[in-house]
Write an enzyme that holds these catalytic residues in place. Sequence first.
Site, short mmCIF file in Angstrom:
data_model
loop_
_atom_site.label_atom_id
_atom_site.label_comp_id
_atom_site.label_asym_id
_atom_site.label_seq_id
_atom_site.Cartn_x
_atom_site.Cartn_y
_atom_site.Cartn_z
N ARG A 59 0.79 -1.23 0.00
CA ARG A 59 0.00 0.00 0.00
C ARG A 59 0.83 1.29 0.00
O ARG A 59 0.58 2.19 -0.79
CB ARG A 59 -0.92 0.05 1.23
CG ARG A 59 -2.18 -0.75 1.08
CD ARG A 59 -2.57 -1.34 2.41
NE ARG A 59 -1.59 -2.36 2.74
CZ ARG A 59 -1.68 -3.61 2.33
NH1 ARG A 59 -2.71 -4.00 1.62
NH2 ARG A 59 -0.75 -4.51 2.61
N THR A 60 1.80 1.35 0.90
CA THR A 60 2.50 2.63 1.06
C THR A 60 3.26 2.98 -0.22
O THR A 60 3.17 4.10 -0.73
CB THR A 60 3.46 2.56 2.27
OG1 THR A 60 2.73 2.04 3.38
CG2 THR A 60 4.01 3.92 2.62
N LYS A 88 26.14 -4.38 -1.28
CA LYS A 88 27.62 -4.41 -1.34
C LYS A 88 28.22 -3.69 -0.14
O LYS A 88 29.42 -3.47 -0.08
CB LYS A 88 28.09 -3.72 -2.62
CG LYS A 88 27.56 -4.32 -3.90
CD LYS A 88 28.03 -3.47 -5.09
CE LYS A 88 27.02 -3.48 -6.20
NZ LYS A 88 27.20 -2.34 -7.12
N ARG A 109 11.29 3.71 3.56
CA ARG A 109 10.88 2.70 4.55
C ARG A 109 12.13 1.90 4.91
O ARG A 109 12.86 1.45 4.02
CB ARG A 109 9.80 1.77 4.02
CG ARG A 109 9.54 0.61 4.98
CD ARG A 109 8.33 -0.18 4.65
NE ARG A 109 7.11 0.56 4.96
CZ ARG A 109 5.89 0.02 4.90
NH1 ARG A 109 5.74 -1.25 4.58
NH2 ARG A 109 4.83 0.75 5.19
N HIS A 137 4.98 5.77 11.59
CA HIS A 137 4.46 5.62 10.22
C HIS A 137 3.49 6.79 10.01
O HIS A 137 2.28 6.60 9.93
CB HIS A 137 3.77 4.27 10.09
CG HIS A 137 3.49 3.84 8.69
ND1 HIS A 137 3.69 4.63 7.58
CD2 HIS A 137 3.00 2.66 8.21
CE1 HIS A 137 3.34 3.96 6.50
NE2 HIS A 137 2.91 2.76 6.85
N1 CP Z 1 -0.27 -0.12 5.85
C1 CP Z 1 0.92 -0.34 5.28
O1 CP Z 1 1.94 0.29 5.64
O2 CP Z 1 0.89 -1.30 4.31
P1 CP Z 1 2.14 -1.78 3.47
O3 CP Z 1 3.10 -2.43 4.45
O4 CP Z 1 1.61 -2.73 2.45
O5 CP Z 1 2.79 -0.57 2.86
#
Ligand code: CP
Length: 311
Positions: A59-60, A88, A109, A137
């Site tokens: 999603r993100t 590396k 991320r 998040h």
């Molecule tokens: N909600 C969320 O962060 O989903 P993903 O891990 O799929 O990005």
Amino acid sequence: MKQGFDGRDIISIKDLTKADIEHIINVSKEMLPIARGEKKSGLLNGKILATLFFEPSTRTRLSFESAMNRLGGNVVGFATSKATSAEKGETLADTIKMADAYSDVIVLRHPNEGAARLASGFSSKPVINAGDGAGQHPTQTLLDLFTVKTEKKRIKGNNIVLVGDLKYGRTVHSLTYALAMFNATLTFVAPETLQMPKEILSHLKEKGIEFRQSSSLENVIPDADVLYVTRIQKERFPDPEEYAKVAGTYRVDLGMLSKAKKDMIIMHPLPRVDEIAPEVDKTRHALYFKQAFNGVPVRMALLSLVLGTVK
Ligand code: CP
């Protein structure tokens, strides 16, 4: 002094004021027709987003990329660090310096808590935290708040029940800080070993926010306005035996919903494993897929604000 958004990093929800969040929600509303593909926009023409994902995501990453594309911008990046020079031995700092050179805004991320804050120190471009380990998040929180606001008309006064992995769940950590700003009533449901960290509970006490803790989901469902379900995150447990003790503790099913308010909504940051039965998807309560869609307008708003094309 009020801080503008142009050039700003989005690392923690705690860096944003209530007025900032309200502004992001308002801009997100304006983005909805573009997010749905009903209206064209060239708001981010010529801009490049770098998506650096050192941990899996559906999603993100896809919603950030969709947001950038819908606004006329372009995307570079990676979905796994295995295909990069981190394999590396290149440091995060050097990877960020390269993304800084190749793009206008960076979405990161990373499995390590604090990675996004560290990255922002090596980039002249805005860095947006897309999840740092068990830390924060913030963009998930913004889309969660947008969802509650649009479905319930207001955030204040709702009894929001957060259930599942409250210890390791970064989405519930960010969300709790934000809901405290909006004076929601909070109920935390988790096994004893996965309850909300003490520093977050202390923060709520300091702010005078009403909350209660329970290990029983059945007992709290009748009073819930929003049921925010989370996955127990296997990948965050240092000991697999500890995970096995709590896996499958909570499962929302049709029987459980018979006692819920008619307008109670179920949210989940997704992915789910088995904590919401698939038959719940067809009920009026299920909001989680719409919630995930809301990631597109909210991330459009954020990208436009930090790139200075919307004030
Ligand atoms: N909600 C969320 O962060 O989903 P993903 O891990 O799929 O990005």
